[in-house]
Design a protein around this motif. Sequence first.
Motif, PDB file in Angstrom:
ATOM      1  N   ILE A  22     -39.431  60.312  17.931  1.00 17.41           N
ATOM      2  CA  ILE A  22     -38.586  60.624  16.776  1.00 17.41           C
ATOM      3  C   ILE A  22     -39.507  61.112  15.653  1.00 17.41           C
ATOM      4  O   ILE A  22     -40.408  60.392  15.220  1.00 17.41           O
ATOM      5  CB  ILE A  22     -37.765  59.399  16.331  1.00 17.41           C
ATOM      6  CG1 ILE A  22     -36.772  59.008  17.434  1.00 17.41           C
ATOM      7  CG2 ILE A  22     -37.035  59.700  15.023  1.00 17.41           C
ATOM      8  CD1 ILE A  22     -35.978  57.739  17.134  1.00 17.41           C
ATOM      9  N   TRP A  23     -39.286  62.328  15.218  1.00 18.53           N
ATOM     10  CA  TRP A  23     -40.069  62.919  14.136  1.00 18.53           C
ATOM     11  C   TRP A  23     -39.410  62.640  12.789  1.00 18.53           C
ATOM     12  O   TRP A  23     -40.073  62.456  11.788  1.00 18.53           O
ATOM     13  CB  TRP A  23     -40.203  64.419  14.397  1.00 18.53           C
ATOM     14  CG  TRP A  23     -41.083  65.145  13.451  1.00 18.53           C
ATOM     15  CD1 TRP A  23     -42.454  65.176  13.455  1.00 18.53           C
ATOM     16  CD2 TRP A  23     -40.673  65.956  12.352  1.00 18.53           C
ATOM     17  NE1 TRP A  23     -42.916  65.957  12.431  1.00 18.53           N
ATOM     18  CE2 TRP A  23     -41.829  66.449  11.732  1.00 18.53           C
ATOM     19  CE3 TRP A  23     -39.432  66.311  11.831  1.00 18.53           C
ATOM     20  CZ2 TRP A  23     -41.789  67.278  10.621  1.00 18.53           C
ATOM     21  CZ3 TRP A  23     -39.394  67.139  10.721  1.00 18.53           C
ATOM     22  CH2 TRP A  23     -40.564  67.609  10.132  1.00 18.53           C
ATOM     23  N   SER A  24     -38.067  62.629  12.794  1.00 15.45           N
ATOM     24  CA  SER A  24     -37.287  62.344  11.596  1.00 15.45           C
ATOM     25  C   SER A  24     -35.896  61.902  12.035  1.00 15.45           C
ATOM     26  O   SER A  24     -35.469  62.204  13.149  1.00 15.45           O
ATOM     27  CB  SER A  24     -37.197  63.596  10.718  1.00 15.45           C
ATOM     28  OG  SER A  24     -36.491  63.329   9.526  1.00 15.45           O
ATOM     29  N   TYR A  25     -35.205  61.212  11.155  1.00 13.90           N
ATOM     30  CA  TYR A  25     -33.816  60.850  11.453  1.00 13.90           C
ATOM     31  C   TYR A  25     -33.074  60.558  10.164  1.00 13.90           C
ATOM     32  O   TYR A  25     -33.674  60.334   9.115  1.00 13.90           O
ATOM     33  CB  TYR A  25     -33.729  59.654  12.407  1.00 13.90           C
ATOM     34  CG  TYR A  25     -34.109  58.329  11.812  1.00 13.90           C
ATOM     35  CD1 TYR A  25     -33.135  57.474  11.290  1.00 13.90           C
ATOM     36  CD2 TYR A  25     -35.430  57.906  11.775  1.00 13.90           C
ATOM     37  CE1 TYR A  25     -33.474  56.247  10.748  1.00 13.90           C
ATOM     38  CE2 TYR A  25     -35.776  56.678  11.238  1.00 13.90           C
ATOM     39  CZ  TYR A  25     -34.805  55.862  10.718  1.00 13.90           C
ATOM     40  OH  TYR A  25     -35.138  54.647  10.182  1.00 13.90           O
ATOM     41  N   VAL A  76     -31.134  62.810  14.819  1.00 15.00           N
ATOM     42  CA  VAL A  76     -32.587  62.729  14.912  1.00 15.00           C
ATOM     43  C   VAL A  76     -33.197  64.099  15.169  1.00 15.00           C
ATOM     44  O   VAL A  76     -32.542  65.004  15.697  1.00 15.00           O
ATOM     45  CB  VAL A  76     -33.039  61.761  16.032  1.00 15.00           C
ATOM     46  CG1 VAL A  76     -32.569  60.349  15.762  1.00 15.00           C
ATOM     47  CG2 VAL A  76     -32.586  62.228  17.400  1.00 15.00           C
ATOM     48  N   ARG A 106     -36.998  54.227  14.449  1.00  3.39           N
ATOM     49  CA  ARG A 106     -38.247  54.295  13.699  1.00  3.39           C
ATOM     50  C   ARG A 106     -38.881  55.667  13.921  1.00  3.39           C
ATOM     51  O   ARG A 106     -38.827  56.201  15.024  1.00  3.39           O
ATOM     52  CB  ARG A 106     -39.252  53.242  14.184  1.00  3.39           C
ATOM     53  CG  ARG A 106     -38.807  51.808  14.023  1.00  3.39           C
ATOM     54  CD  ARG A 106     -38.965  51.350  12.575  1.00  3.39           C
ATOM     55  NE  ARG A 106     -38.625  49.959  12.403  1.00  3.39           N
ATOM     56  CZ  ARG A 106     -37.425  49.520  12.047  1.00  3.39           C
ATOM     57  NH1 ARG A 106     -36.438  50.346  11.863  1.00  3.39           N
ATOM     58  NH2 ARG A 106     -37.195  48.230  11.883  1.00  3.39           N
ATOM     59  N   ILE A 107     -39.510  56.193  12.884  1.00  3.62           N
ATOM     60  CA  ILE A 107     -40.306  57.402  13.047  1.00  3.62           C
ATOM     61  C   ILE A 107     -41.394  57.082  14.067  1.00  3.62           C
ATOM     62  O   ILE A 107     -42.046  56.038  13.981  1.00  3.62           O
ATOM     63  CB  ILE A 107     -40.943  57.846  11.714  1.00  3.62           C
ATOM     64  CG1 ILE A 107     -39.870  58.092  10.654  1.00  3.62           C
ATOM     65  CG2 ILE A 107     -41.852  59.056  11.910  1.00  3.62           C
ATOM     66  CD1 ILE A 107     -38.919  59.215  10.947  1.00  3.62           C
TER      67      ILE A 107
END
Length: 152
Positions: free
Chosen positions: A70-73, A93, A126-127
């Motif tokens: 996950i890079w961003s969400y 995400v 989580r990132i």
Amino acid sequence: MTESPLSPVSLLSPVTDDDGAPFWEYAARGELRVQTCAACEEPRFPPRPCCPSCQSFDSEWRRVSGRGRIWSYVVPHPPLLPAYAALVPYNAVVVELAEHPRIRLVGNVVAAADAPLDSVDPARLRIGARVSVVFAEHADGVTVPRWVLERS
């Protein structure tokens, strides 16, 4: 999390174009593939006719592992579209692919391919969390990649 009366059919489906059509055809087969320049071998996403690195028009679709992080969400509050209101809290995400970190795909983290969008507690996201791709077919026949958390 509660089961939502909305199925993936009620949700947004991608609009395909000539350059991106192979992505969706492979997804329908349960394969995650990325357009890659046949000349310089640079992967690119979103798909496009010309390589931004070497300007070649030759490309191929290479299969990738379907693993990433996950890079961003975001967890929208309130949901931006009325059809998603019954699914709160859900997530959106951005996943960077393990073998090509510059390639990032947008989707949702779910408990299983056919699980509702609210099937994962947002507190679990989580990132940097590791994810793997799964595929869900919308009733309109389009198969979309979704993501499940990997156990660490």
